[in-house]
Design a protein around this motif. Structure first.
Motif, PDB file in Angstrom:
ATOM      1  N   PHE A 152      47.739   4.723  -4.238  1.00 42.06           N
ATOM      2  CA  PHE A 152      47.872   6.178  -4.164  1.00 42.06           C
ATOM      3  C   PHE A 152      48.867   6.607  -3.082  1.00 42.06           C
ATOM      4  O   PHE A 152      49.451   7.693  -3.175  1.00 42.06           O
ATOM      5  N   GLY A 153      49.071   5.771  -2.062  1.00 44.37           N
ATOM      6  CA  GLY A 153      50.107   6.080  -1.082  1.00 44.37           C
ATOM      7  C   GLY A 153      51.487   6.071  -1.706  1.00 44.37           C
ATOM      8  O   GLY A 153      52.329   6.929  -1.417  1.00 44.37           O
ATOM      9  N   VAL A 154      51.746   5.112  -2.580  1.00 44.84           N
ATOM     10  CA  VAL A 154      53.027   5.063  -3.300  1.00 44.84           C
ATOM     11  C   VAL A 154      53.176   6.281  -4.204  1.00 44.84           C
ATOM     12  O   VAL A 154      54.254   6.885  -4.297  1.00 44.84           O
ATOM     13  N   MET A 155      52.089   6.673  -4.881  1.00 41.05           N
ATOM     14  CA  MET A 155      52.138   7.865  -5.726  1.00 41.05           C
ATOM     15  C   MET A 155      52.475   9.110  -4.903  1.00 41.05           C
ATOM     16  O   MET A 155      53.254   9.972  -5.350  1.00 41.05           O
ATOM     17  N   MET A 156      51.889   9.207  -3.709  1.00 44.69           N
ATOM     18  CA  MET A 156      52.198  10.354  -2.845  1.00 44.69           C
ATOM     19  C   MET A 156      53.657  10.335  -2.411  1.00 44.69           C
ATOM     20  O   MET A 156      54.324  11.374  -2.378  1.00 44.69           O
ATOM     21  N   ASP A 157      54.176   9.151  -2.065  1.00 46.19           N
ATOM     22  CA  ASP A 157      55.582   9.057  -1.667  1.00 46.19           C
ATOM     23  C   ASP A 157      56.518   9.475  -2.789  1.00 46.19           C
ATOM     24  O   ASP A 157      57.626   9.974  -2.546  1.00 46.19           O
ATOM     25  N   HIS A 158      56.088   9.278  -4.053  1.00 42.61           N
ATOM     26  CA  HIS A 158      56.890   9.678  -5.211  1.00 42.61           C
ATOM     27  C   HIS A 158      56.502  11.060  -5.737  1.00 42.61           C
ATOM     28  O   HIS A 158      56.907  11.445  -6.840  1.00 42.61           O
ATOM     29  N   GLN A 159      55.725  11.788  -4.932  1.00 41.61           N
ATOM     30  CA  GLN A 159      55.344  13.173  -5.247  1.00 41.61           C
ATOM     31  C   GLN A 159      54.603  13.294  -6.581  1.00 41.61           C
ATOM     32  O   GLN A 159      54.711  14.302  -7.278  1.00 41.61           O
ATOM     33  N   MET A 160      53.806  12.283  -6.905  1.00 40.04           N
ATOM     34  CA  MET A 160      52.999  12.304  -8.128  1.00 40.04           C
ATOM     35  C   MET A 160      51.626  12.904  -7.818  1.00 40.04           C
ATOM     36  O   MET A 160      50.582  12.261  -7.940  1.00 40.04           O
ATOM     37  N   TYR A 161      51.628  14.173  -7.399  1.00 42.76           N
ATOM     38  CA  TYR A 161      50.412  14.803  -6.906  1.00 42.76           C
ATOM     39  C   TYR A 161      49.380  14.988  -8.014  1.00 42.76           C
ATOM     40  O   TYR A 161      48.178  14.770  -7.802  1.00 42.76           O
ATOM     41  N   ARG A 162      49.811  15.388  -9.176  1.00 37.45           N
ATOM     42  CA  ARG A 162      48.884  15.561 -10.290  1.00 37.45           C
ATOM     43  C   ARG A 162      48.294  14.202 -10.692  1.00 37.45           C
ATOM     44  O   ARG A 162      47.108  14.092 -11.011  1.00 37.45           O
ATOM     45  N   GLY A 163      49.108  13.165 -10.648  1.00 36.10           N
ATOM     46  CA  GLY A 163      48.640  11.829 -10.984  1.00 36.10           C
ATOM     47  C   GLY A 163      47.575  11.331 -10.019  1.00 36.10           C
ATOM     48  O   GLY A 163      46.651  10.614 -10.419  1.00 36.10           O
ATOM     49  N   VAL A 164      47.678  11.710  -8.745  1.00 35.17           N
ATOM     50  CA  VAL A 164      46.665  11.321  -7.760  1.00 35.17           C
ATOM     51  C   VAL A 164      45.307  11.897  -8.148  1.00 35.17           C
ATOM     52  O   VAL A 164      44.282  11.197  -8.134  1.00 35.17           O
TER      53      VAL A 164
END
Length: 412
Positions: free
Chosen positions: A371-383
């Motif tokens: 989820f840290g990688v998702m946050m770095d890629h601005q995948m907020y909805r995906g989180v």
């Protein structure tokens, strides 16, 4: 093959409410510091990111280090607790958490933070085997549901206290002062426990010797429900990690929530979770329905996470939704602990809880990497969608525990 106890069995005589309450309070206080220490770094990520010029993924890796070490220690410390008793192990764990907090405060590089994350992980790894051994052996059976409730409430309050204490101190002074304050708090609690050490005593007996004794001490690993509980806590840990480290920021980005209001989301979640655990302690009085309570509580939390991912809300609604999610998850807390209690041989509490709760640490170690990688890629909805999916898997795993459970009184 029967399990061989090295700790005194539960008392046969009725235990007074005052005595039970004393054990619950002291164990709960220690549990609060354990959970408080798990969130020493996450609320300070904005300061640490700037101070050490690192990414969210790198900061998340510090949490991974912490929980990987805690997992290894937790699995081993259960055997140590069953052999030497919980009190000295508890005191050692609190001391290490206090030292690690001061170590964080004086760190001058990312790798110094990583080194003290190892030390903190060692300290944190002892708490679940210690706490549940004390609760299961010193609290009278009719009050176990309330004991689990108090244990869960104090843990949630520890998580709530971390951002509520650290962020204001960091704003007013610095992140280093905030961490020094955290270390001071850990040592203050250690002093309180040492002054009341008689309430935390369990008599230990000489252990059985030889190959048969070694085989007996590991026989609990053959119980399928133990490993299903391990899986349950793995998924539960991922839920916790997402809520603690990433969900408030993801919701802030999706719903344009002011930073100060978003910072309150985690504290509101944890305070409401504590309130839910009060209700859950009464519901847990009937162990036969614990899986249904777990499913209902986490089911509501999953619906709220889905709404946060896909809905559109005014900024002020977001903390309210976090509160609803926390309360519903809190209701499931005491029944969650009963899942393990019903799968635990009476004289192997430390070992079983050490292995089962290692799933908690593994999940919290894995989650930041994803989820840290998702946050770095601005995948907020995906989180938030990932949080919803994980809650669904968590519900299914609770029913799997019931499916494979069998009475583990002895192993052939």
């Amino acid at each position: 093959m029967s399990f061989t106890s090295t700790l005194n069995p539960p008392p046969l005589n009725p235990v007074s409410l005052r005595q039970d309450a004393g054990v619950m309070g002291l164990v709960g206080l220690a549990h609060m510091i354990s959970h408080f220490s798990q969130l020493l770094l996450a609320p300070l990520f904005p300061w640490l990111k700037e101070e050490f010029a690192v990414s969210y993924a790198q900061l998340g890796f510090l949490m991974t280090i912490f929980f990987v070490v805690s997992c290894a220690v937790q699995a081993l410390s259960g055997f140590v607790v069953d052999r030497f008793g919980p009190r000295p192990i508890l005191f050692a764990g609190l001391s290490l958490l206090g030292l690690a907090a001061f170590g964080y405060a004086v760190s001058t590089s990312y790798w110094m933070l990583a080194a003290f994350a190892v030390l903190a992980g060692i300290g944190n790894g002892v708490f679940h085997p210690v706490n549940y051994t004390l609760i299961n052996r010193k609290v009278s059976p009719p009050r176990l549901g309330h004991a689990y409730s108090v244990h869960g409430i104090t843990g949630s309050l520890g998580w709530a206290l971390a951002p509520a204490l650290l962020v204001p101190l960091a704003i007013m002074f610095s992140w280093r002062v905030a961490l020094m304050g955290a270390g001071t708090l850990a040592f203050m609690v250690l002093v309180v426990l040492m002054l009341n050490r008689d309430k935390l005593t369990l008599t230990v007996a000489a252990p059985a010797r030889g190959a048969a004794a070694a085989d007996s001490s590991l026989s609990f690993l053959k119980i399928p429900a133990v490993w299903m509980c391990f899986a349950f806590f793995f998924w539960y840990a991922i839920v916790l990690s997402v809520v603690q480290a990433f969900a408030p920021e993801a919701a802030r980005q999706l719903h344009d929530v002011p930073l100060a209001l978003a910072a309150m989301c985690l504290t509101i979640y944890m305070v409401c979770a504590a309130g839910g655990m009060v209700v859950g302690g009464f519901l847990a009085s009937d162990p036969a329905r614990c899986e249904r309570i777990v499913a209902s509580g986490f089911g509501v939390a999953a619906v709220v996470a889905l709404l946060l991912a896909l809905g559109s809300f005014p900024a002020w609604v977001v903390p309210v939704l976090f509160g609803i999610m926390g309360f519903s998850a809190g209701i499931a807390g005491p029944s969650r602990d009963l899942l393990v209690k019903r799968s635990t041989p009476e004289n192997a509490s430390g070992r079983v809880y050490g292995v089962v709760y290692a799933g908690l640490d593994i999940g919290q170690a894995v989650s930041p990497l994803i989820f840290g990688v998702m946050m770095d890629h601005q995948m907020y909805r995906g989180v938030l969608l990932g949080l919803t999916l994980t809650l669904g898997i968590l519900i299914a795993s609770a029913f799997n525990v019931r499916r494979v459970r069998r009475t583990p009184l002895a192993m052939a």
